[in-house]
Design an enzyme around this catalytic site. Structure first.
Site, PDB file in Angstrom:
ATOM      1  N   HIS A  83      -3.630  14.328   0.544  1.00 18.24           N
ATOM      2  CA  HIS A  83      -3.855  13.477   1.716  1.00 18.24           C
ATOM      3  C   HIS A  83      -2.671  13.553   2.676  1.00 18.24           C
ATOM      4  O   HIS A  83      -2.841  13.756   3.889  1.00 18.24           O
ATOM      5  CB  HIS A  83      -4.079  12.028   1.277  1.00 18.24           C
ATOM      6  CG  HIS A  83      -4.111  11.052   2.402  1.00 18.24           C
ATOM      7  ND1 HIS A  83      -5.105  11.035   3.363  1.00 18.24           N
ATOM      8  CD2 HIS A  83      -3.257  10.038   2.735  1.00 18.24           C
ATOM      9  CE1 HIS A  83      -4.874  10.062   4.224  1.00 18.24           C
ATOM     10  NE2 HIS A  83      -3.760   9.456   3.869  1.00 18.24           N
TER      11      HIS A  83
ATOM     12  N   TYR B 120       2.451   2.710  15.447  1.00 24.32           N
ATOM     13  CA  TYR B 120       3.181   2.873  14.179  1.00 24.32           C
ATOM     14  C   TYR B 120       4.600   3.417  14.333  1.00 24.32           C
ATOM     15  O   TYR B 120       5.388   3.356  13.383  1.00 24.32           O
ATOM     16  CB  TYR B 120       2.374   3.736  13.207  1.00 24.32           C
ATOM     17  CG  TYR B 120       2.560   5.221  13.334  1.00 24.32           C
ATOM     18  CD1 TYR B 120       3.340   5.913  12.421  1.00 24.32           C
ATOM     19  CD2 TYR B 120       1.956   5.936  14.365  1.00 24.32           C
ATOM     20  CE1 TYR B 120       3.504   7.286  12.523  1.00 24.32           C
ATOM     21  CE2 TYR B 120       2.122   7.305  14.464  1.00 24.32           C
ATOM     22  CZ  TYR B 120       2.887   7.975  13.553  1.00 24.32           C
ATOM     23  OH  TYR B 120       3.053   9.326  13.646  1.00 24.32           O
TER      24      TYR B 120
ATOM     25  N   GLU C 282      -9.550  12.899   7.507  1.00 19.97           N
ATOM     26  CA  GLU C 282      -9.477  14.220   6.879  1.00 19.97           C
ATOM     27  C   GLU C 282     -10.837  14.921   6.871  1.00 19.97           C
ATOM     28  O   GLU C 282     -10.919  16.119   7.153  1.00 19.97           O
ATOM     29  CB  GLU C 282      -8.992  14.083   5.438  1.00 19.97           C
ATOM     30  CG  GLU C 282      -7.576  13.599   5.263  1.00 19.97           C
ATOM     31  CD  GLU C 282      -7.281  13.380   3.799  1.00 19.97           C
ATOM     32  OE1 GLU C 282      -6.897  14.358   3.127  1.00 19.97           O
ATOM     33  OE2 GLU C 282      -7.462  12.249   3.304  1.00 19.97           O
TER      34      GLU C 282
ATOM     35  N   TYR D 267       1.264   5.745  -0.498  1.00 21.03           N
ATOM     36  CA  TYR D 267       0.862   6.977   0.199  1.00 21.03           C
ATOM     37  C   TYR D 267       1.111   8.113  -0.786  1.00 21.03           C
ATOM     38  O   TYR D 267       1.965   8.954  -0.578  1.00 21.03           O
ATOM     39  CB  TYR D 267       1.742   7.085   1.444  1.00 21.03           C
ATOM     40  CG  TYR D 267       1.424   8.148   2.462  1.00 21.03           C
ATOM     41  CD1 TYR D 267       0.141   8.359   2.934  1.00 21.03           C
ATOM     42  CD2 TYR D 267       2.465   8.915   3.005  1.00 21.03           C
ATOM     43  CE1 TYR D 267      -0.114   9.304   3.908  1.00 21.03           C
ATOM     44  CE2 TYR D 267       2.230   9.860   3.986  1.00 21.03           C
ATOM     45  CZ  TYR D 267       0.932  10.055   4.438  1.00 21.03           C
ATOM     46  OH  TYR D 267       0.688  10.992   5.417  1.00 21.03           O
TER      47      TYR D 267
ATOM     48  N   ASP E 136       0.850  -1.187   0.000  1.00 18.27           N
ATOM     49  CA  ASP E 136       0.000   0.000   0.000  1.00 18.27           C
ATOM     50  C   ASP E 136       0.887   1.238   0.000  1.00 18.27           C
ATOM     51  O   ASP E 136       1.849   1.329   0.773  1.00 18.27           O
ATOM     52  CB  ASP E 136      -0.899  -0.006   1.235  1.00 18.27           C
ATOM     53  CG  ASP E 136      -2.016   1.026   1.137  1.00 18.27           C
ATOM     54  OD1 ASP E 136      -2.402   1.377   0.006  1.00 18.27           O
ATOM     55  OD2 ASP E 136      -2.512   1.474   2.184  1.00 18.27           O
TER      56      ASP E 136
ATOM     57  N   ARG F 272      -7.588   4.152  13.351  1.00 24.08           N
ATOM     58  CA  ARG F 272      -6.671   5.266  13.588  1.00 24.08           C
ATOM     59  C   ARG F 272      -6.100   5.249  15.008  1.00 24.08           C
ATOM     60  O   ARG F 272      -4.966   5.695  15.216  1.00 24.08           O
ATOM     61  CB  ARG F 272      -7.387   6.595  13.333  1.00 24.08           C
ATOM     62  CG  ARG F 272      -7.904   6.754  11.921  1.00 24.08           C
ATOM     63  CD  ARG F 272      -6.804   6.659  10.884  1.00 24.08           C
ATOM     64  NE  ARG F 272      -7.303   6.945   9.541  1.00 24.08           N
ATOM     65  CZ  ARG F 272      -6.593   6.820   8.444  1.00 24.08           C
ATOM     66  NH1 ARG F 272      -5.335   6.392   8.517  1.00 24.08           N
ATOM     67  NH2 ARG F 272      -7.111   7.098   7.255  1.00 24.08           N
TER      68      ARG F 272
ATOM     69  N   THR G 214      -4.640   6.579   0.033  1.00 22.61           N
ATOM     70  CA  THR G 214      -5.860   7.371   0.051  1.00 22.61           C
ATOM     71  C   THR G 214      -5.854   8.417  -1.055  1.00 22.61           C
ATOM     72  O   THR G 214      -4.883   9.147  -1.228  1.00 22.61           O
ATOM     73  CB  THR G 214      -6.025   8.069   1.407  1.00 22.61           C
ATOM     74  OG1 THR G 214      -5.996   7.089   2.437  1.00 22.61           O
ATOM     75  CG2 THR G 214      -7.335   8.832   1.479  1.00 22.61           C
TER      76      THR G 214
ATOM     77  N   GLN H 104      -3.527   2.382  15.146  1.00 25.85           N
ATOM     78  CA  GLN H 104      -2.399   2.803  14.305  1.00 25.85           C
ATOM     79  C   GLN H 104      -1.548   3.863  14.997  1.00 25.85           C
ATOM     80  O   GLN H 104      -0.309   3.807  14.959  1.00 25.85           O
ATOM     81  CB  GLN H 104      -2.935   3.334  12.975  1.00 25.85           C
ATOM     82  CG  GLN H 104      -1.859   3.781  11.998  1.00 25.85           C
ATOM     83  CD  GLN H 104      -2.460   4.367  10.727  1.00 25.85           C
ATOM     84  OE1 GLN H 104      -3.678   4.460  10.569  1.00 25.85           O
ATOM     85  NE2 GLN H 104      -1.598   4.773   9.809  1.00 25.85           N
TER      86      GLN H 104
ATOM     87  N   THR I  48      -8.981  -5.509   4.224  1.00 22.05           N
ATOM     88  CA  THR I  48      -8.913  -4.616   3.073  1.00 22.05           C
ATOM     89  C   THR I  48      -9.930  -5.125   2.063  1.00 22.05           C
ATOM     90  O   THR I  48      -9.869  -6.292   1.667  1.00 22.05           O
ATOM     91  CB  THR I  48      -7.510  -4.613   2.441  1.00 22.05           C
ATOM     92  OG1 THR I  48      -6.551  -4.218   3.420  1.00 22.05           O
ATOM     93  CG2 THR I  48      -7.437  -3.682   1.247  1.00 22.05           C
TER      94      THR I  48
ATOM     95  N   LYS J 287      -4.111  -1.728  10.315  1.00 22.01           N
ATOM     96  CA  LYS J 287      -4.481  -1.888   8.909  1.00 22.01           C
ATOM     97  C   LYS J 287      -4.773  -3.345   8.531  1.00 22.01           C
ATOM     98  O   LYS J 287      -5.532  -3.604   7.601  1.00 22.01           O
ATOM     99  CB  LYS J 287      -3.321  -1.406   8.021  1.00 22.01           C
ATOM    100  CG  LYS J 287      -2.973   0.061   8.162  1.00 22.01           C
ATOM    101  CD  LYS J 287      -3.873   0.917   7.308  1.00 22.01           C
ATOM    102  CE  LYS J 287      -3.331   2.327   7.176  1.00 22.01           C
ATOM    103  NZ  LYS J 287      -4.140   3.151   6.275  1.00 22.01           N
TER     104      LYS J 287
ATOM    105  N   GLU K 232      -9.272   4.095  -2.156  1.00 24.10           N
ATOM    106  CA  GLU K 232      -8.047   3.877  -2.915  1.00 24.10           C
ATOM    107  C   GLU K 232      -8.345   3.190  -4.243  1.00 24.10           C
ATOM    108  O   GLU K 232      -9.442   2.682  -4.474  1.00 24.10           O
ATOM    109  CB  GLU K 232      -7.055   3.032  -2.103  1.00 24.10           C
ATOM    110  CG  GLU K 232      -6.720   3.628  -0.741  1.00 24.10           C
ATOM    111  CD  GLU K 232      -5.512   2.970  -0.094  1.00 24.10           C
ATOM    112  OE1 GLU K 232      -4.690   2.375  -0.828  1.00 24.10           O
ATOM    113  OE2 GLU K 232      -5.380   3.055   1.139  1.00 24.10           O
TER     114      GLU K 232
ATOM    115  N   ASP L 292      -9.106   0.547   2.121  1.00 23.42           N
ATOM    116  CA  ASP L 292      -8.124   0.121   3.120  1.00 23.42           C
ATOM    117  C   ASP L 292      -8.623   0.556   4.500  1.00 23.42           C
ATOM    118  O   ASP L 292      -8.263   1.615   5.004  1.00 23.42           O
ATOM    119  CB  ASP L 292      -6.767   0.760   2.800  1.00 23.42           C
ATOM    120  CG  ASP L 292      -5.672   0.273   3.732  1.00 23.42           C
ATOM    121  OD1 ASP L 292      -5.750  -0.889   4.164  1.00 23.42           O
ATOM    122  OD2 ASP L 292      -4.749   1.042   4.015  1.00 23.42           O
TER     123      ASP L 292
ATOM    124  N   ARG M 281       1.153  16.765  12.924  1.00 23.44           N
ATOM    125  CA  ARG M 281       2.383  17.523  13.181  1.00 23.44           C
ATOM    126  C   ARG M 281       2.126  19.000  12.884  1.00 23.44           C
ATOM    127  O   ARG M 281       2.740  19.570  11.975  1.00 23.44           O
ATOM    128  CB  ARG M 281       3.536  16.992  12.320  1.00 23.44           C
ATOM    129  CG  ARG M 281       3.895  15.540  12.572  1.00 23.44           C
ATOM    130  CD  ARG M 281       5.095  15.093  11.731  1.00 23.44           C
ATOM    131  NE  ARG M 281       4.842  15.240  10.295  1.00 23.44           N
ATOM    132  CZ  ARG M 281       4.233  14.330   9.540  1.00 23.44           C
ATOM    133  NH1 ARG M 281       3.805  13.208  10.087  1.00 23.44           N
ATOM    134  NH2 ARG M 281       4.049  14.539   8.237  1.00 23.44           N
TER     135      ARG M 281
END
Length: 406
Positions: A128, A239, A353, A123, A121, A232, A339, A235, A252, A248, A196, A228, A137
């Protein structure tokens, strides 16, 4: 494109522009097993039976119980088979042999269309990745320093890829709410989707070989939709430092119809300008941006329309990066775009989002609100793309409903 002797009424979705491949069985037909088919109008054509009835040289690969043999046959066969399907469905001389092998689409049950090998997968949406960076962040640059130099990805779990319509059990695991000093164990409270686009490899490559950007169409058989599912909260706790794992791997979902790459020539577009210019192995003679228009529904209500044409990294670049270290490809390898999100609020491809990590709930037309998924929620992703001669390519749908944790 010539007209078909089948009238694919507009509301059925699939016409000669698409001719997707899937695997089906027919309820009540004991002992027949699964068969390879193509969707045309309100029907599914049993390709193995049609191939035998017309004396096709491809009867063996089309008469298999899934798409594995066709995937492995390679691009010349893929092109000949697609041309053959068009001939069967447009030349009246074939109607008598082919028509008996049409099945009502409402009468079939669709299955996972091929044996999944590996799963990667990516990114690849700048919108996104930027949104996620701003959420997590806020005091730093939203994109990591490597993001515009290479397609970031991770290896997922192939054994939990399931076909559309499979219910998804809410995952359970460790999570650490900000208000707790230590992690707690329990059902995910921040269950999400990721809209996706998936790609399936047909022609393998040997270990130690690289697959170039311009070799994409020689290896990738087709395109499909992929959700997917993402926890959250699981994760977020797990992660660092190695990335996605249990958040994850629980499920799927993929759409049951595989649109062959050959159906998407009219959908090819330039990708966004890449600055800085990628390293030579990520450059090709002609870009593989694809003008796919996705639509995400939550409990029947449209919540997003993500534009795939704005993806920063293309599927061809992803394949080149995936093999640049000499990693081999296998028939049935799946990789996904990551995504799909656009610059507008209504183009964001996940609830993280859309609700800005729960701070801005989504209001549905029935008056309810969502930040993340609740038990009983159903998510459906659909997509279309420009087809030949002004037509439309349809991708069907990928749907899943959330069941309570066990």
């Amino acid at each position: 494109m010539p007209d078909s002797w089948i009238d694919p009424s507009p509301d059925t979705g699939f016409d000669l522009n698409t001719l997707p491949y899937g695997v089906f069985d027919v309820g009540g037909d004991e002992g027949a097993g699964t068969r390879v088919g193509t969707a045309i109008g309100p029907h599914v054509l049993d390709l193995g039976a049609a191939a035998r009835a017309t004396g096709s040289p491809h009867a063996d690969v089309l008469g298999a119980p899934n798409l594995d043999a066709l995937l492995a046959a390679g691009r010349p066969v893929w092109e000949r088979v697609r041309a053959e399907l068009v001939e069967w469905l447009t030349d009246p001389a074939h109607e008598a042999a082919v028509r008996p092998h049409l099945v009502d689409r409402d009468a079939v049950r669709l299955h996972l269309p091929f044996t999944v090998a590996d799963y990667v997968d990516f990114y690849a949406s700048e919108h996104h990745a930027t949104n996620v960076g701003r959420i997590f962040r806020p005091d730093q640059a939203p994109l990591t320093p490597n993001w515009k130099h290479l397609p970031i990805g991770y290896h997922g779990r192939s054994g939990t890829i399931v076909v559309s319509g499979t219910d998804i059990v809410r995952p359970t695991g460790q999570r650490k709410p900000p208000t707790e000093p230590v992690p707690v164990f329990g059902p995910s409270a921040r269950l999400d989707i990721e809209a996706e686009v998936g790609f399936v490899v047909g022609t393998p490559s040997a270990m130690g070989e690289r697959v170039g950007v311009d070799d994409f169409a020689d290896h990738v058989f087709g395109v499909f939709l992929l959700n997917d599912w993402s926890s959250r909260d699981l994760q977020a706790w797990e992660y660092v430092p190695l990335g996605p794992f249990l958040g994850k791997s629980f499920a799927t979902s993929v759409s049951p119809w595989i649109v062959p790459l050959g159906a998407l020539e009219a959908a090819r577009v330039d990708q966004p300008v890449q600055d800085p210019e990628p390293l030579p192995y990520l450059r090709g003679e002609r870009p593989w941006g694809l003008d796919l228009r996705l639509e995400v529904r939550l409990n029947g209500h449209v919540v997003s329309r993500p534009p795939f044409a704005q993806m920063y990294w293309t599927a061809a670049q992803q394949l080149a990066h995936m093999t640049v270290n000499g990693a081999s490809l296998r028939t049935g390898d799946v990789y996904a775009s990551g995504t799909v999100s656009g610059p507008e609020v209504g183009q964001r491809g996940c609830l993280l989002e859309l609700s800005w990590s729960g701070k801005e709930p989504i209001r549905l037309p029935d008056g309810t609100e969502r930040t993340f998924l609740e038990d009983g929620d159903e998510v459906t992703i659909t997509a279309t793309a420009p087809g030949a001669h002004g037509g439309t390519v349809h991708f069907g749908e990928v749907t899943g409903r959330i069941l309570p944790a066990r």
